[in-house]
Scaffold this motif. Structure first.
Motif, PDB file in Angstrom:
ATOM      1  N   GLN A 186       0.824  -1.209   0.000  1.00 18.48           N
ATOM      2  CA  GLN A 186       0.000   0.000   0.000  1.00 18.48           C
ATOM      3  C   GLN A 186       0.856   1.256   0.000  1.00 18.48           C
ATOM      4  O   GLN A 186       0.593   2.215  -0.728  1.00 18.48           O
ATOM      5  N   VAL A 187       1.897   1.259   0.836  1.00 17.50           N
ATOM      6  CA  VAL A 187       2.775   2.435   0.908  1.00 17.50           C
ATOM      7  C   VAL A 187       3.410   2.701  -0.449  1.00 17.50           C
ATOM      8  O   VAL A 187       3.402   3.844  -0.941  1.00 17.50           O
ATOM      9  N   LEU A 188       3.950   1.652  -1.068  1.00 19.25           N
ATOM     10  CA  LEU A 188       4.603   1.826  -2.364  1.00 19.25           C
ATOM     11  C   LEU A 188       3.614   2.253  -3.437  1.00 19.25           C
ATOM     12  O   LEU A 188       3.907   3.132  -4.262  1.00 19.25           O
ATOM     13  N   THR A 189       2.422   1.646  -3.414  1.00 19.31           N
ATOM     14  CA  THR A 189       1.415   1.976  -4.419  1.00 19.31           C
ATOM     15  C   THR A 189       0.976   3.422  -4.317  1.00 19.31           C
ATOM     16  O   THR A 189       0.950   4.161  -5.313  1.00 19.31           O
ATOM     17  N   VAL A 190       0.636   3.835  -3.096  1.00 19.10           N
ATOM     18  CA  VAL A 190       0.161   5.205  -2.907  1.00 19.10           C
ATOM     19  C   VAL A 190       1.295   6.202  -3.151  1.00 19.10           C
ATOM     20  O   VAL A 190       1.073   7.283  -3.726  1.00 19.10           O
ATOM     21  N   MET A 191       2.511   5.868  -2.733  1.00 13.41           N
ATOM     22  CA  MET A 191       3.648   6.762  -2.929  1.00 13.41           C
ATOM     23  C   MET A 191       3.877   7.029  -4.422  1.00 13.41           C
ATOM     24  O   MET A 191       4.020   8.184  -4.843  1.00 13.41           O
ATOM     25  N   VAL A 192       3.895   5.969  -5.213  1.00 16.06           N
ATOM     26  CA  VAL A 192       4.165   6.117  -6.643  1.00 16.06           C
ATOM     27  C   VAL A 192       2.990   6.773  -7.363  1.00 16.06           C
ATOM     28  O   VAL A 192       3.175   7.689  -8.175  1.00 16.06           O
ATOM     29  N   THR A 193       1.768   6.317  -7.058  1.00 14.98           N
ATOM     30  CA  THR A 193       0.606   6.879  -7.760  1.00 14.98           C
ATOM     31  C   THR A 193       0.400   8.349  -7.415  1.00 14.98           C
ATOM     32  O   THR A 193       0.067   9.154  -8.297  1.00 14.98           O
ATOM     33  N   ASN A 194       0.606   8.701  -6.150  1.00 12.46           N
ATOM     34  CA  ASN A 194       0.454  10.109  -5.779  1.00 12.46           C
ATOM     35  C   ASN A 194       1.513  10.979  -6.453  1.00 12.46           C
ATOM     36  O   ASN A 194       1.222  12.100  -6.886  1.00 12.46           O
ATOM     37  N   TRP A 195       2.735  10.479  -6.509  1.00 12.32           N
ATOM     38  CA  TRP A 195       3.794  11.223  -7.195  1.00 12.32           C
ATOM     39  C   TRP A 195       3.431  11.459  -8.662  1.00 12.32           C
ATOM     40  O   TRP A 195       3.506  12.584  -9.158  1.00 12.32           O
ATOM     41  N   LEU A 196       2.999  10.391  -9.338  1.00 13.27           N
ATOM     42  CA  LEU A 196       2.654  10.533 -10.751  1.00 13.27           C
ATOM     43  C   LEU A 196       1.442  11.442 -10.943  1.00 13.27           C
ATOM     44  O   LEU A 196       1.399  12.249 -11.886  1.00 13.27           O
ATOM     45  N   LEU A 197       0.469  11.335 -10.038  1.00 17.28           N
ATOM     46  CA  LEU A 197      -0.706  12.190 -10.144  1.00 17.28           C
ATOM     47  C   LEU A 197      -0.349  13.663  -9.944  1.00 17.28           C
ATOM     48  O   LEU A 197      -0.897  14.541 -10.618  1.00 17.28           O
ATOM     49  N   LYS A 198       0.567  13.924  -9.005  1.00 16.17           N
ATOM     50  CA  LYS A 198       0.965  15.317  -8.762  1.00 16.17           C
ATOM     51  C   LYS A 198       1.674  15.901  -9.983  1.00 16.17           C
ATOM     52  O   LYS A 198       1.450  17.064 -10.340  1.00 16.17           O
TER      53      LYS A 198
END
Length: 240
Positions: A186-198
């Motif tokens: 979850q941490v890795l998924t949210v970290m990467v997806t949030n970065w890409l979304l930003k």
């Protein structure tokens, strides 16, 4: 009709009084506090896509950070980052004190209040550290790329600075705040997806950034290039 801008260096920009700088700094700090207070710790899922809810509004602080660096220079942007840092610390202390105060007899909102304002020390530390490091990286890259490009290709500078700034932000915030609480996946998924979304947000807001930068530059009448600036976050403010 285009406006003729006077090119000035970063030290001159730091010492100059600008008409609209204080308003932008206030907006920057307000968006920073509200996005951290309201959306930082909530996970949302839409159409099977999981992301941190704060993603919807927090990137606006990075857009404003880009505008501040582009229009007013790194030294003035550095002042805003430190103001935001101090405001986050004050918000954390105030939240801790208010949550810890014993509720009055008959008031049954303590549990709900704690769920909203009672962030753990990990989330608070993660928010403050991630903002501080990420925003300084964002401003540094933005200012350096402006010199390298001679002030052209604003779109590349805003997206490039967000790419690196938000990468640092996400790499600090999610592991510090949630590793061991959420699963590693979850941490890795949210970290990467949030970065890409930003970064995607920044790209989508490029026309808005162009319009805002153009509006403020035309009214301030100058274009700041940060030659000769000390880029250390701890450097003495050039305006002093």
């Amino acid at each position: 009709m285009s406006t003729q801008l006077s090119r000035i260096d970063g030290t001159t920009g730091a010492r100059r009084h600008f008409r609209y700088f204080d308003y932008l700094m206030a907006a920057f700090v307000a968006i920073l506090l509200l996005s951290n207070l309201i959306g930082a710790s909530k996970l949302a899922t839409i159409e099977g896509f999981t992301f941190g809810a704060g993603i919807l509004f927090f990137p606006l602080s990075y857009v404003l950070g880009d505008v501040l660096t582009e229009v007013y220079g790194y030294a003035n942007a550095r002042r805003c980052v430190w103001m935001g840092f101090a405001a986050l610390i004050f918000m954390a202390v105030m939240s801790y004190v208010v949550v810890a105060m014993p509720p009055a007899a008959g008031w049954d909102g303590q549990a709900a209040y704690e769920s909203v304002f009672g962030s753990t020390w990990r989330i608070v530390a993660a928010s403050v550290l991630a903002f501080w490091a990420g925003e300084f990286v964002n401003s540094f890259v933005m200012a350096k790329m402006k010199i390298w490009t001679g002030g052209s290709k604003l779109w590349a500078r805003t997206i490039g600075s967000t790419f690196f700034g938000q990468a640092v932000d996400s790499l600090i915030f999610y592991p510090v705040a949630f590793l061991g609480i959420w699963s590693t996946e979850q941490v890795l998924t949210v970290m990467v997806t949030n970065w890409l979304l930003k970064v995607l947000w920044e790209a989508l807001l490029t026309p808005v950034t162009y319009a805002v930068v153009g509006w403020f530059k035309a009214r301030e009448g100058v274009d700041v290039f940060d030659e000769g600036i000390d880029f250390s976050p701890f450097a003495k403010t050039e305006s002093v």
